[in-house]
Design an enzyme around this catalytic site. Structure first.
Site, PDB file in Angstrom:
ATOM      1  N   TYR A  79      64.518  17.411 123.949  1.00 33.31           N
ATOM      2  CA  TYR A  79      64.301  16.666 122.709  1.00 33.31           C
ATOM      3  C   TYR A  79      62.916  16.014 122.668  1.00 33.31           C
ATOM      4  CZ  TYR A  79      66.433  14.698 118.494  1.00 33.31           C
ATOM      5  OH  TYR A  79      66.758  14.403 117.194  1.00 33.31           O
ATOM      6  N   LYS A 113      62.834   9.250 117.222  1.00 29.96           N
ATOM      7  CA  LYS A 113      64.111   8.642 116.856  1.00 29.96           C
ATOM      8  C   LYS A 113      64.200   7.209 117.362  1.00 29.96           C
ATOM      9  CE  LYS A 113      66.185  11.989 114.608  1.00 29.96           C
ATOM     10  NZ  LYS A 113      66.524  11.845 113.171  1.00 29.96           N
TER      11      LYS A 113
END
Length: 260
Positions: free
Chosen positions: A156, A163
């Site tokens: 990720y 995020k």
């Protein structure tokens, strides 16, 4: 439908690409609960969004919005002001990171790619909020889609950092928009098999962690479960909730290791 959890509300939904998008299921659920809905999209993806919009129970229009384009944000505010006069809630389902910022390339990703991930995935929540706030009466709700940023996940990489920034942006927006009666919350969803997610290298391996470990189990093909939580946060039932991150991940975030 005249009754329902979201009866009479006017909601702007971003992030619909196909009928498999989480945002599509949010729009579908919102209509089922009595809301009036508009979607946004831009560029080459807009035709895909328009096809998805036509498949909603009540087909809806798609407004142009590149959230990184100030002119689009200004035009969006004007269009919504003329068309609706107010916006009762919105879903921010916008995220992007260049390919070289994902898939195990954290150490090699250039600064420009990290900045692009931040601008589109986190700063855009502020941009959307500023554009919509003048149209949002007290009691309105802004909800963003999140992915748990408490951990460093495989593959990720800089999207995970973006995020984490999104979570911070949401808290500051909750602080600054609260006096206007506007709530700002996030839904931290487990991995779902959307078009965007499947474009992340190694997504299937990451998603398998939830399927093995979530106490409630996890189905990557069931975005409707997330849509229900978003509907709650868009509704008046959440009128005392702001600055919150609601995990909808089968309980995965609460478990340190799978059961032996």
């Amino acid at each position: 439908m005249t009754g329902g959890l979201l009866a009479g509300k006017r909601l702007l939904i971003t992030g619909v690409i196909t009928k498999d998008s989480i945002a599509f299921h949010v729009a579908e659920a919102a209509q089922a609960q009595g809301a009036e809905v508009l979607l946004t999209s831009f560029g080459r993806v807009r035709r895909m969004t328009e096809r998805a919009a036509a498949r909603l129970p009540t087909p809806v229009d798609v407004l142009e919005l590149d959230v990184n384009n100030p002119d689009d944000l200004t035009a969006l505010e004007a269009t919504l002001g003329e068309r609706w006069g107010r916006v009762d809630g919105a879903l921010h389902a916008i995220a992007y990171a260049p390919e070289d910022a994902l898939g195990g390339r954290f150490l090699t990703a250039p600064a420009a790619s990290a900045a692009a991930a931040f601008q589109t995935s986190a700063f855009s929540l502020k941009s959307l909020a500023v554009a919509l706030a003048p149209l949002m009466p007290p009691g309105s709700s802004l909800v963003g889609l999140d992915f748990d940023a408490q951990q460093a996940w495989p593959i990720y990489d800089w999207m995970g950092v973006a995020k984490a920034a999104l979570e911070s942006v949401a808290r500051y927006l909750a602080r600054d928009l609260g006096p206007q009666g506007i709530r700002v919350n996030l839904v931290s969803a487990g991995p779902l098999g959307t078009v965007a997610a499947r474009g992340i290298p190694g997504f299937e391996q990451l998603a398998s962690l939830w399927e093995r470990q979530a106490p409630l189990g996890w189905d990557i093909e069931d975005p409707a479960i997330v849509a229900g939580a978003v509907s709650f946060l868009l509704s008046d039932l959440s009128r005392g909730v702001s600055g919150e991150i609601l995990h909808v991940d089968g309980g995965f975030h609460a478990v340190g290791a799978p059961s032996f």
